[in-house]
Structures are given as C-alpha cells and as structure tokens.
Scaffold this active site. Structure first.
Site, PDB file in Angstrom:
ATOM      1  N   ASN A   1       0.867  -1.181   0.000  1.00  0.00           N
ATOM      2  CA  ASN A   1       0.000   0.000   0.000  1.00  0.00           C
ATOM      3  C   ASN A   1       0.904   1.231   0.000  1.00  0.00           C
ATOM      4  OD1 ASN A   1      -1.783   2.074   0.538  1.00  0.00           O
ATOM      5  ND2 ASN A   1      -2.188   1.445   2.658  1.00  0.00           N
ATOM      6  N   TRP A   2       0.953   1.908  -1.130  1.00  0.00           N
ATOM      7  CA  TRP A   2       1.854   3.064  -1.239  1.00  0.00           C
ATOM      8  C   TRP A   2       1.272   4.316  -0.591  1.00  0.00           C
ATOM      9  CZ3 TRP A   2       4.640   3.329  -6.689  1.00  0.00           C
ATOM     10  CH2 TRP A   2       5.535   2.248  -6.779  1.00  0.00           C
ATOM     11  N   LYS A   3       0.019   4.282  -0.219  1.00  0.00           N
ATOM     12  CA  LYS A   3      -0.643   5.459   0.373  1.00  0.00           C
ATOM     13  C   LYS A   3      -0.448   6.681  -0.535  1.00  0.00           C
ATOM     14  CE  LYS A   3       0.326   3.389   4.796  1.00  0.00           C
ATOM     15  NZ  LYS A   3       0.282   3.498   6.229  1.00  0.00           N
TER      16      LYS A   3
ATOM     17  N   HIS B   1      -9.297   0.774   5.199  1.00  0.00           N
ATOM     18  CA  HIS B   1      -8.005   1.014   5.856  1.00  0.00           C
ATOM     19  C   HIS B   1      -8.229   1.958   7.037  1.00  0.00           C
ATOM     20  CE1 HIS B   1      -3.898   2.304   6.581  1.00  0.00           C
ATOM     21  NE2 HIS B   1      -3.492   1.258   5.888  1.00  0.00           N
TER      22      HIS B   1
ATOM     23  N   GLU C   1      -6.660   4.394   8.060  1.00  0.00           N
ATOM     24  CA  GLU C   1      -6.477   5.818   7.733  1.00  0.00           C
ATOM     25  C   GLU C   1      -7.725   6.385   7.062  1.00  0.00           C
ATOM     26  OE1 GLU C   1      -2.727   5.428   5.696  1.00  0.00           O
ATOM     27  OE2 GLU C   1      -1.771   4.881   7.580  1.00  0.00           O
TER      28      GLU C   1
ATOM     29  N   GLU D   1      -4.903  -5.287  10.681  1.00  0.00           N
ATOM     30  CA  GLU D   1      -3.922  -4.226  10.872  1.00  0.00           C
ATOM     31  C   GLU D   1      -4.207  -3.499  12.188  1.00  0.00           C
ATOM     32  OE1 GLU D   1      -2.084  -3.065   6.838  1.00  0.00           O
ATOM     33  OE2 GLU D   1      -3.744  -1.708   7.254  1.00  0.00           O
TER      34      GLU D   1
ATOM     35  N   GLY E   1       2.868   1.971  10.661  1.00  0.00           N
ATOM     36  CA  GLY E   1       3.835   3.049  10.491  1.00  0.00           C
ATOM     37  C   GLY E   1       4.554   3.456  11.757  1.00  0.00           C
TER      38      GLY E   1
ATOM     39  N   SER F   1       3.851  -2.394  10.240  1.00  0.00           N
ATOM     40  CA  SER F   1       5.302  -2.396  10.476  1.00  0.00           C
ATOM     41  C   SER F   1       5.979  -3.696  10.049  1.00  0.00           C
ATOM     42  CB  SER F   1       5.604  -2.074  11.950  1.00  0.00           C
ATOM     43  OG  SER F   1       5.164  -0.755  12.253  1.00  0.00           O
TER      44      SER F   1
ATOM     45  N   GLY G   1       2.986  -1.218   4.172  1.00  0.00           N
ATOM     46  CA  GLY G   1       3.004   0.190   3.792  1.00  0.00           C
ATOM     47  C   GLY G   1       4.408   0.632   3.418  1.00  0.00           C
ATOM     48  N   GLY G   2       5.103   1.224   4.374  1.00  0.00           N
ATOM     49  CA  GLY G   2       6.405   1.845   4.111  1.00  0.00           C
ATOM     50  C   GLY G   2       7.392   0.945   3.385  1.00  0.00           C
TER      51      GLY G   2
HETATM   52  C1  PEP Z   1      -0.498  -0.036   5.976  1.00  0.00           C
HETATM   53  O1  PEP Z   1      -0.582   1.123   5.671  1.00  0.00           O
HETATM   54  O2  PEP Z   1      -1.382  -0.820   5.613  1.00  0.00           O
HETATM   55  C2  PEP Z   1       0.667  -0.477   6.751  1.00  0.00           C
HETATM   56  C3  PEP Z   1       0.646  -1.680   7.254  1.00  0.00           C
HETATM   57  O3  PEP Z   1       1.724   0.418   6.911  1.00  0.00           O
HETATM   58  P1  PEP Z   1       3.194   0.103   7.488  1.00  0.00           P
HETATM   59  O4  PEP Z   1       3.648  -1.209   6.865  1.00  0.00           O
HETATM   60  O5  PEP Z   1       4.026   1.252   7.049  1.00  0.00           O
HETATM   61  O6  PEP Z   1       3.071  -0.031   8.956  1.00  0.00           O
END
Ligand code: PEP
Length: 249
Positions: A8-10, A92, A94, A162, A168, A208, A229-230
């Site tokens: 997920n590049w957000k 999600h 967010e 999640e 993050g 994470s 994500g990251g």
């Molecule tokens: C996400 O945004 O779905 C996520 C899991 O982010 P991260 O891996 O950066 O914690």
C-alpha cells in the site's frame, strides 16, 4: 490458496516511482505467491499498463460505494477496474479515521468492488486503547460482522488484520497476539461463510512488516501474507518480504 504480498503506497509516489514497479516485476517473473501493489490513484492506469504482462497486480487504495454519480473527487470501483486494477483496499484505518468511514460504509464499498469484479482487501484492526482494555476480539468481531457484504467469497475477498497502533510506528503485536486474532478471523469467517470459503480467504497481517520481521510473521498460523506500507515503496525492501513469504511455503 496462493499467499499474497500486498503493498500500500498510500499518498506516496509520482510517475518516477514506476521504475520501482518495473524492477519489482523483473525481480519476480514467476513468483510462487501473488504480488499486489496499490499505488496512488494517479498511477493505477500507467502501472497497470506497464505491468500488463508481469506477475505484479495493481490495485486501488479506496473506492466509492456508488457505481457512478455526483461524488466529486471520488473513484468508482468500475473506474479502477477500467484503469487495470484487479483489487482495491477498503476500510483502511487511515480512511476510517481521516474520513470517518464506518464499517457500514466499508461494507458498501466492498460490495461495489465485488460488483466491479475486483478483489476487496478489507481492513480491520483495534486501537491501542481497545487492546489495552482487553476488547481486541470484540472490536474485530464487530468490524468483521459489519464490514463484510454477503457477496464475499474466497476468490474475491482478502482480510487484512492491521492493528491501528502498529501501522507506520515500528511497533508490533507479539506473534501469539497475531495468531490469536488470525485464528479468530478464520473461525468467524467459517461461521458466516462456511468452512471451505473461509479456508480459502487470504488473511494478511499488516503493521510495520519489514524484511527483518517478515519470516517470523509468515510462520504464524493463519497468516497468508502481508499488507505492507512503508516497506513496499522500494523494490529491494519489498522483494525481501516477497522472498520471505515464498520461503514460508
Ligand atoms: C499499511 O498502511 O497498511 C501499513 C501496514 O503500513 P506500514 O507497513 O508502514 O506499517
């Protein structure tokens, strides 16, 4: 079932980031797991075109619940499909936090995704306050009950667990905590959709995930992949997570 490594590049990435996707596709010409990248909406069409013959699928990060209409700034599931997406993330945390999306809204979005022929990656997860209060399974049970439409099947639905506090932040639940939630997800899905559909639904852990912790997470029962994500933004980071998932088979 095929395991799934999803990124997920957000709200990150411009056309320059397409080179990361090209490198990812080149690094995994015949993967033994499914690979999905959900870039920002502006990149869905060029990414899907670039990877048309590759083993990396492209998805959206959100869709509207309506099929079309007066919803300025929103994207319909059918428009994502038309741009080349095969999946879309819905619910999600967010989106739930920043846009006040309730599980009822998430359910309608997942239903719209299914109607458009997309896989819905439906996210659930507790806050730290909810975990500390001992309410994790209650919260996730309520989110699952309300966020999943009747149209869910093993083929068109992926559930991502999640924990909000792990996204993050570099913080992670223990492996036992992940196992507990994923076992609960499988049992709850089986009670509603039947054993065989539930057994085929991919259950992703997200929060994470990195190259350094991926292998131990993928060894947990009922973890069928990750939503990242990251660490999905750069080919070399995400490739190591994909390799860890393949090694866990
Ligand atoms: C996400 O945004 O779905 C996520 C899991 O982010 P991260 O891996 O950066 O914690």
């Amino acid at each position: 079932m095929r395991k799934l490594a999803a990124g997920n590049w957000k709200m990150n990435g411009t056309r320059a980031a397409l080179s990361e996707l090209e490198a990812l596709a080149q690094a995994h010409p015949t993967p033994s797991v499914d690979i999905l990248i959900c870039p920002p909406a502006t990149l869905v069409q060029p990414a899907a075109a670039l990877l048309a013959d590759a083993a990396v699928a492209i998805g959206g990060q959100d869709c509207h619940m309506a099929r079309a209409g007066a919803h300025t700034g929103d994207i319909a599931a059918a428009q994502l499909a038309d741009a080349g997406a095969t999946a879309v993330i819905v619910g999600h945390s967010e989106r739930r936090e920043d846009h006040g999306e309730t599980s009822d809204v998430v359910r309608e979005k997942a239903n719209a995704a299914h109607d458009a022929g997309l896989i819905a990656v439906i996210c659930v997860g507790e806050t730290l306050a909810e975990r500390d209060a001992g309410h994790t399974l209650d919260v996730i049970g309520a989110q699952l009950a309300a966020s999943l439409p009747e149209t869910c099947t093993a083929a068109n639905t992926v559930i991502a667990y999640e924990p909000v506090w792990a996204i993050g932040t570099g913080k992670m639940p223990t492996l036992d905590q992940i196992a507990e939630v994923h076992g609960f997800l499988r049992d709850t899905l089986a009670a509603r959709f039947g054993d065989s559909e539930a057994a085929g639904m991919r259950l992703l852990y997200g929060g994470s995930v990195k190259a350094t912790n991926a292998a131990e997470i993928f060894a947990v029962a009922n973890v069928d992949g990750a939503l990242v994500g990251g660490a999905s933004l750069r080919e070399d980071d995400f490739s190591q997570i994909i390799s860890a998932l393949q090694d866990a088979l």
